[in-house]
Design a protein around this motif. Structure first.
Motif, PDB file in Angstrom:
ATOM      1  N   ILE A 161      -6.963   6.945  -6.861  1.00  0.00           N
ATOM      2  CA  ILE A 161      -6.460   5.838  -7.498  1.00  0.00           C
ATOM      3  C   ILE A 161      -7.381   4.731  -7.622  1.00  0.00           C
ATOM      4  N   GLY A 162      -7.683   4.534  -9.125  1.00  0.00           N
ATOM      5  CA  GLY A 162      -8.848   3.314  -9.237  1.00  0.00           C
ATOM      6  C   GLY A 162     -10.041   3.800  -8.495  1.00  0.00           C
ATOM      7  N   PRO A 163     -10.580   2.867  -7.746  1.00  0.00           N
ATOM      8  CA  PRO A 163     -11.880   3.404  -7.342  1.00  0.00           C
ATOM      9  C   PRO A 163     -11.815   4.175  -5.976  1.00  0.00           C
ATOM     10  N   TRP A 164     -10.889   4.278  -5.483  1.00  0.00           N
ATOM     11  CA  TRP A 164     -10.513   5.232  -4.175  1.00  0.00           C
ATOM     12  C   TRP A 164     -10.220   6.600  -4.371  1.00  0.00           C
ATOM     13  N   ARG A 165     -10.891   7.269  -3.525  1.00  0.00           N
ATOM     14  CA  ARG A 165     -10.774   8.812  -3.654  1.00  0.00           C
ATOM     15  C   ARG A 165     -10.210   9.594  -2.348  1.00  0.00           C
ATOM     16  N   LEU A 166      -9.890  10.407  -2.648  1.00  0.00           N
ATOM     17  CA  LEU A 166      -9.389  11.234  -1.395  1.00  0.00           C
ATOM     18  C   LEU A 166     -10.518  12.105  -0.274  1.00  0.00           C
ATOM     19  N   ASP A 167     -11.910  11.844  -0.981  1.00  0.00           N
ATOM     20  CA  ASP A 167     -12.774  12.738  -0.423  1.00  0.00           C
ATOM     21  C   ASP A 167     -12.593  13.019   1.074  1.00  0.00           C
ATOM     22  N   GLY A 168     -12.764  14.204   1.470  1.00  0.00           N
ATOM     23  CA  GLY A 168     -13.121  14.289   2.865  1.00  0.00           C
ATOM     24  C   GLY A 168     -11.582  14.448   3.882  1.00  0.00           C
ATOM     25  N   LEU A 169     -10.946  14.016   3.345  1.00  0.00           N
ATOM     26  CA  LEU A 169      -9.430  14.038   4.036  1.00  0.00           C
ATOM     27  C   LEU A 169      -8.399  15.299   3.852  1.00  0.00           C
ATOM     28  N   SER A 170      -8.143  15.817   4.912  1.00  0.00           N
ATOM     29  CA  SER A 170      -7.240  16.808   4.927  1.00  0.00           C
ATOM     30  C   SER A 170      -5.779  16.467   5.128  1.00  0.00           C
ATOM     31  N   PRO A 171      -4.921  17.093   4.485  1.00  0.00           N
ATOM     32  CA  PRO A 171      -3.685  16.610   4.681  1.00  0.00           C
ATOM     33  C   PRO A 171      -3.002  16.193   6.088  1.00  0.00           C
ATOM     34  N   GLY A 172      -2.630  14.885   6.204  1.00  0.00           N
ATOM     35  CA  GLY A 172      -2.328  14.337   7.321  1.00  0.00           C
ATOM     36  C   GLY A 172      -3.519  13.255   7.859  1.00  0.00           C
ATOM     37  N   GLU A 173      -4.258  13.375   7.373  1.00  0.00           N
ATOM     38  CA  GLU A 173      -5.517  12.547   8.037  1.00  0.00           C
ATOM     39  C   GLU A 173      -5.529  11.385   6.866  1.00  0.00           C
ATOM     40  N   TRP A 174      -6.233  10.230   7.635  1.00  0.00           N
ATOM     41  CA  TRP A 174      -6.221   8.982   6.873  1.00  0.00           C
ATOM     42  C   TRP A 174      -7.743   8.320   7.284  1.00  0.00           C
ATOM     43  N   ARG A 175      -8.236   7.235   6.470  1.00  0.00           N
ATOM     44  CA  ARG A 175      -9.184   6.290   7.016  1.00  0.00           C
ATOM     45  C   ARG A 175      -8.884   4.986   6.381  1.00  0.00           C
ATOM     46  N   SER A 176      -9.734   3.831   7.045  1.00  0.00           N
ATOM     47  CA  SER A 176      -9.435   2.624   6.333  1.00  0.00           C
ATOM     48  C   SER A 176     -10.707   2.153   5.881  1.00  0.00           C
ATOM     49  N   GLU A 177     -10.434   1.011   4.943  1.00  0.00           N
ATOM     50  CA  GLU A 177     -11.571   0.276   4.327  1.00  0.00           C
ATOM     51  C   GLU A 177     -11.377  -1.115   4.422  1.00  0.00           C
ATOM     52  N   THR A 178     -12.438  -1.850   4.665  1.00  0.00           N
ATOM     53  CA  THR A 178     -12.137  -3.469   4.522  1.00  0.00           C
ATOM     54  C   THR A 178     -12.611  -3.951   3.302  1.00  0.00           C
ATOM     55  N   LEU A 179     -11.650  -4.472   2.557  1.00  0.00           N
ATOM     56  CA  LEU A 179     -12.113  -5.329   1.402  1.00  0.00           C
ATOM     57  C   LEU A 179     -12.467  -6.763   1.414  1.00  0.00           C
ATOM     58  N   HIS A 180     -13.493  -7.095   1.099  1.00  0.00           N
ATOM     59  CA  HIS A 180     -14.185  -8.412   1.052  1.00  0.00           C
ATOM     60  C   HIS A 180     -13.776  -9.170  -0.169  1.00  0.00           C
ATOM     61  N   ALA A 181     -12.850  -8.866  -1.075  1.00  0.00           N
ATOM     62  CA  ALA A 181     -12.494  -9.494  -2.219  1.00  0.00           C
ATOM     63  C   ALA A 181     -10.980  -9.126  -2.562  1.00  0.00           C
ATOM     64  N   PRO A 182     -10.405  -9.930  -3.177  1.00  0.00           N
ATOM     65  CA  PRO A 182      -8.922  -9.706  -3.272  1.00  0.00           C
ATOM     66  C   PRO A 182      -8.554  -8.638  -4.240  1.00  0.00           C
ATOM     67  N   ARG A 183      -9.474  -8.311  -5.096  1.00  0.00           N
ATOM     68  CA  ARG A 183      -9.160  -7.177  -6.021  1.00  0.00           C
ATOM     69  C   ARG A 183      -9.956  -5.924  -5.845  1.00  0.00           C
ATOM     70  N   PRO A 184      -9.469  -4.595  -6.187  1.00  0.00           N
ATOM     71  CA  PRO A 184      -9.929  -3.544  -5.535  1.00  0.00           C
ATOM     72  C   PRO A 184     -11.275  -3.349  -6.479  1.00  0.00           C
ATOM     73  N   ALA A 185     -11.475  -3.823  -7.522  1.00  0.00           N
ATOM     74  CA  ALA A 185     -12.676  -3.346  -8.412  1.00  0.00           C
ATOM     75  C   ALA A 185     -13.866  -4.196  -7.849  1.00  0.00           C
ATOM     76  N   ASN A 186     -13.559  -5.131  -7.147  1.00  0.00           N
ATOM     77  CA  ASN A 186     -14.689  -5.747  -6.076  1.00  0.00           C
ATOM     78  C   ASN A 186     -15.359  -5.164  -5.198  1.00  0.00           C
ATOM     79  N   ARG A 187     -16.271  -5.717  -4.493  1.00  0.00           N
ATOM     80  CA  ARG A 187     -16.936  -5.128  -3.439  1.00  0.00           C
ATOM     81  C   ARG A 187     -16.060  -4.682  -2.340  1.00  0.00           C
ATOM     82  N   ARG A 188     -16.320  -3.619  -1.560  1.00  0.00           N
ATOM     83  CA  ARG A 188     -15.669  -3.078  -0.566  1.00  0.00           C
ATOM     84  C   ARG A 188     -16.448  -2.480   0.317  1.00  0.00           C
ATOM     85  N   GLN A 189     -15.849  -2.276   1.748  1.00  0.00           N
ATOM     86  CA  GLN A 189     -16.857  -1.858   2.654  1.00  0.00           C
ATOM     87  C   GLN A 189     -16.192  -0.886   3.469  1.00  0.00           C
ATOM     88  N   ALA A 190     -16.381   0.538   3.639  1.00  0.00           N
ATOM     89  CA  ALA A 190     -15.733   1.509   4.557  1.00  0.00           C
ATOM     90  C   ALA A 190     -15.842   0.990   6.009  1.00  0.00           C
TER      91      ALA A 190
END
Length: 199
Positions: A161-190
């Motif tokens: 979805i947009g810049p976010w990808r499923l990479d490496g997650l199996s069904p039922g798994e999750w990970r979090s990312e911290t966004l340092h700007a209000p819009r998804p297209a801007n800089r973010r850090q896992a």
């Protein structure tokens, strides 16, 4: 600063935390309080679901005006020819009107594990995998588009979805990312990855 959670929603799970009919919900795979899904994924579809407690971010991701592209891996019955794929690229007319042009290409086996329960497959009829990217989000749109060209969807996995990808997650798994700007297209850090497997 906002936190967004990337979850691999399993097959036959609702994109919500409660259900009065006893169906599987997100509460079985992610236990972060106060978060909600930014958009939905059908009960019988798998793959990437984004969640956050930031209402403005949910609106930004979900609002069709921001045109977040959504990429899917789609297993269909049969082997679409160039004419059929070109129809998707040009846009097809469904009951609720013409679709926008989609990006589509044939895939080899995408290397995903088998679904449980397995897909319905008719003897003697091959299946194919497509990668399909949409810039709109109508109800059950991918399934209706492939049915329109004569190749019913057997399995549907959203991989981006947009810049976010499923990479490496199996069904039922999750990970979090911290966004340092209000819009998804801007800089973010896992952030530190946290996962929990759906059983």
């Amino acid at each position: 600063m906002s936190t967004i959670y990337l979850l691999h929603k399993p097959y036959r799970m609702l994109s919500q935390f409660t259900d009065d009919q006893g169906r599987d919900t997100l509460a079985q795979v992610i236990d972060v309080p106060g978060i909600y899904a930014a958009g939905r994924l059908d009960y019988d579809s798998e793959g990437l679901l984004l969640l956050t407690d930031d209402g403005a971010l949910i609106h930004h991701i979900s609002d069709p005006r921001h045109k977040q592209p959504k990429k899917y891996w789609v297993q269909v019955e049969g082997q679409p020819d160039k004419e059929s794929l070109d129809a998707l690229r040009q846009g097809v007319t469904l009951k609720d009107g013409p679709t926008r042009p989609a990006q589509v290409r044939m895939l080899g086996s995408p290397g995903v594990g088998p679904r449980q329960p397995p897909i319905r497959q008719r003897q003697g009829i091959a299946t194919s995998w497509l990668e399909l990217t949409l810039h709109e989000g109508r109800n059950r749109q991918v399934r209706r588009m492939t049915a329109h060209i004569g190749f019913p969807t057997l399995r549907l996995i959203r991989v981006a979805i947009g810049p976010w990808r499923l990479d490496g997650l199996s069904p039922g798994e999750w990970r979090s990312e911290t966004l340092h700007a209000p819009r998804p297209a801007n800089r973010r850090q896992a952030s530190t990855r946290r996962t929990r497997r759906h059983r």
